[in-house]
Design an enzyme around this catalytic site. Structure first.
Site, mmCIF file in Angstrom:
data_model
loop_
_atom_site.group_PDB
_atom_site.id
_atom_site.type_symbol
_atom_site.label_atom_id
_atom_site.label_comp_id
_atom_site.label_asym_id
_atom_site.label_seq_id
_atom_site.Cartn_x
_atom_site.Cartn_y
_atom_site.Cartn_z
ATOM 1 N N ASP A 33 0.812 -1.217 0.000
ATOM 2 C CA ASP A 33 0.000 0.000 0.000
ATOM 3 C C ASP A 33 0.846 1.268 0.000
ATOM 4 O OD1 ASP A 33 0.784 -0.485 2.645
ATOM 5 O OD2 ASP A 33 -1.160 0.075 3.508
ATOM 6 N N SER A 64 -12.769 4.691 27.570
ATOM 7 C CA SER A 64 -12.653 3.410 26.889
ATOM 8 C C SER A 64 -13.030 2.287 27.842
ATOM 9 C CB SER A 64 -11.221 3.186 26.385
ATOM 10 O OG SER A 64 -11.065 1.845 25.946
ATOM 11 N N LEU A 115 -5.039 -7.180 13.408
ATOM 12 C CA LEU A 115 -6.307 -6.992 12.712
ATOM 13 C C LEU A 115 -6.728 -5.526 12.677
ATOM 14 C CD1 LEU A 115 -8.229 -10.114 14.082
ATOM 15 C CD2 LEU A 115 -6.869 -9.894 11.983
ATOM 16 N N ASP A 162 -5.442 -0.161 5.779
ATOM 17 C CA ASP A 162 -6.228 -0.500 6.961
ATOM 18 C C ASP A 162 -7.440 0.409 7.103
ATOM 19 O OD1 ASP A 162 -4.196 -2.281 7.331
ATOM 20 O OD2 ASP A 162 -3.378 -1.331 9.135
ATOM 21 N N TYR A 214 8.990 -1.617 10.886
ATOM 22 C CA TYR A 214 8.034 -1.228 9.833
ATOM 23 C C TYR A 214 8.539 0.023 9.119
ATOM 24 C CZ TYR A 214 3.486 -0.126 7.680
ATOM 25 O OH TYR A 214 2.477 0.152 6.791
#
Length: 370
Positions: A33, A64, A115, A162, A214
């Site tokens: 991407d 949260s 995920l 994402d 990354y």
């Protein structure tokens, strides 16, 4: 709804809007991407739900249900830290169009499984703000805004996949996305009709992109593109010639990116032709490339992929950024139990932490919750 009850308890009134945005799993197209290539993710059944009411005073109050359960109050956006930076980053990207907000968050994306819970959080909040302020932003604009929040505010140099998967996905479909033009197409993905299931194998090894690996991979790709004189590795048309001009890690990264984008297009072609059972070989090839050329796999991911194929999967690969997280396996329904037993036994033999198995069902992207 639990998040609405928590909002009322914390802030003394009902929220003005509630939005849900899902996490994602990537069928194929890893680390392409941010090289302007192609990806094929889809939304998963788990995600983040944001209940929200705007404020006019610039104050942000965040709650949260997965954190302390107590509201965090920030008078300035510089006060944000940890998970709150993803939310405040979205507010920052909207600038003067929004002020403050009271927000309650509830999420069920398995943590550390790769995920994309962060994208789900960003897109849920962005969608809620877009709704309540009547900003008129499209799903892709919301995805881009969320990506900028993660790039510029959080400091994570992720690509668009994402956030786009979370914002644009359709139930029962994968999202074929051109990461340069941002053109997308929903590709039907009815695995059950072909007697297949896509199994997520959570290695239970937390992937940590913040370690710098990354960012290092992205920098290597950008350096290789500069040396080749192209805007991005997506533009390499003569792979053999390009590899002859590069050395070491940049050579390997380039080979992965170019061949991976080709694999995405090939897999889409198979899906459109109804040859769903034939995509397994492409999944296997993708994993080998990620392991050997892009070097983002891990022992746990490699064992999961090898044991799944040995147990009867038609193909398997690591998914997500790598260094842990999850693998996916394309499994005939009648072999699901055997594949899980094979992976579990391989993990036990190596004294790895027991894996977790999750069904990957293509789900709906961001939507308002009534």
């Amino acid at each position: 709804m639990r998040v609405v009850e928590a909002f009322r308890a914390a802030y003394g009134a009902s929220p003005q809007t509630v939005w849900h945005a899902p996490g994602r799993v990537n069928l194929i197209g890893e680390h392409t991407d941010y090289n302007d290539g192609f990806v094929l993710p889809f939304a998963v059944p788990w995600g983040v739900t944001a209940a929200l009411t705007p404020r006019a005073d610039g104050v942000v109050r965040l709650l949260s249900l997965q954190a302390s359960g107590e509201p965090v109050t920030m008078a300035t956006r510089e006060e944000s830290a940890g998970w709150t930076r993803y939310v405040v980053g979205v507010l920052a990207m909207l600038g003067d169009r929004v002020a403050g907000a009271d927000i309650a968050i509830d999420g069920d994306v398995p943590q550390g499984a790769g995920l994309s819970s962060s994208a789900a959080l960003e897109v849920a909040v962005a969608s809620a703000l877009n709704d309540v302020h009547g900003l008129g932003l499209t799903p892709m604009e919301l995805a881009l805004l969320s990506q900028r929040a993660e790039n510029d505010f959080v400091g994570m140099p992720c690509g668009i996949m994402d956030q786009a998967a979370s914002a644009l996905s359709r139930e029962g479909h994968a999202l074929f996305l051109d990461c340069r033009s941002l053109g997308s197409r929903s590709i039907p993905l009815d695995l059950a009709a072909h007697g297949l299931s896509l199994l997520i194998i959570d290695t239970q090894v937390h992937h940590e992109h913040a370690s710098g690996e990354y960012a290092k991979r992205r920098a290597e790709c950008e350096s290789a593109a500069r040396k080749l004189g192209v805007p991005a590795l997506r533009d390499v048309t003569d792979l053999a010639g390009a590899l002859g001009l590069l050395q070491g890690d940049e050579r390997k990264r380039t080979e992965h990116v170019v061949t991976e984008s080709h694999r995405v297009e090939a897999l889409v072609g198979l899906l459109r032709a109804g040859a769903v059972k034939e995509i397994g070989a492409l999944l296997n090839a993708s994993h080998l490339s990620l392991r050997n050329l892009f070097e983002v796999s891990s022992p746990e991911l490699d064992v999961a992929v090898e044991a799944a194929v040995r147990g009867g999967a038609r193909g398997a690969r690591m998914t997500g950024g790598g260094f842990g997280g999850s693998a996916i396996a394309l499994v005939p329904v009648e072999r699901l139990e055997g594949v899980q037993e094979s992976v579990s036994a391989a993990y036990a033999e190596r004294r790895f932490r027991a894996p977790r198995f999750l069904p990957a069902v293509p789900s709906q992207g961001a939507h308002r919750v009534s």
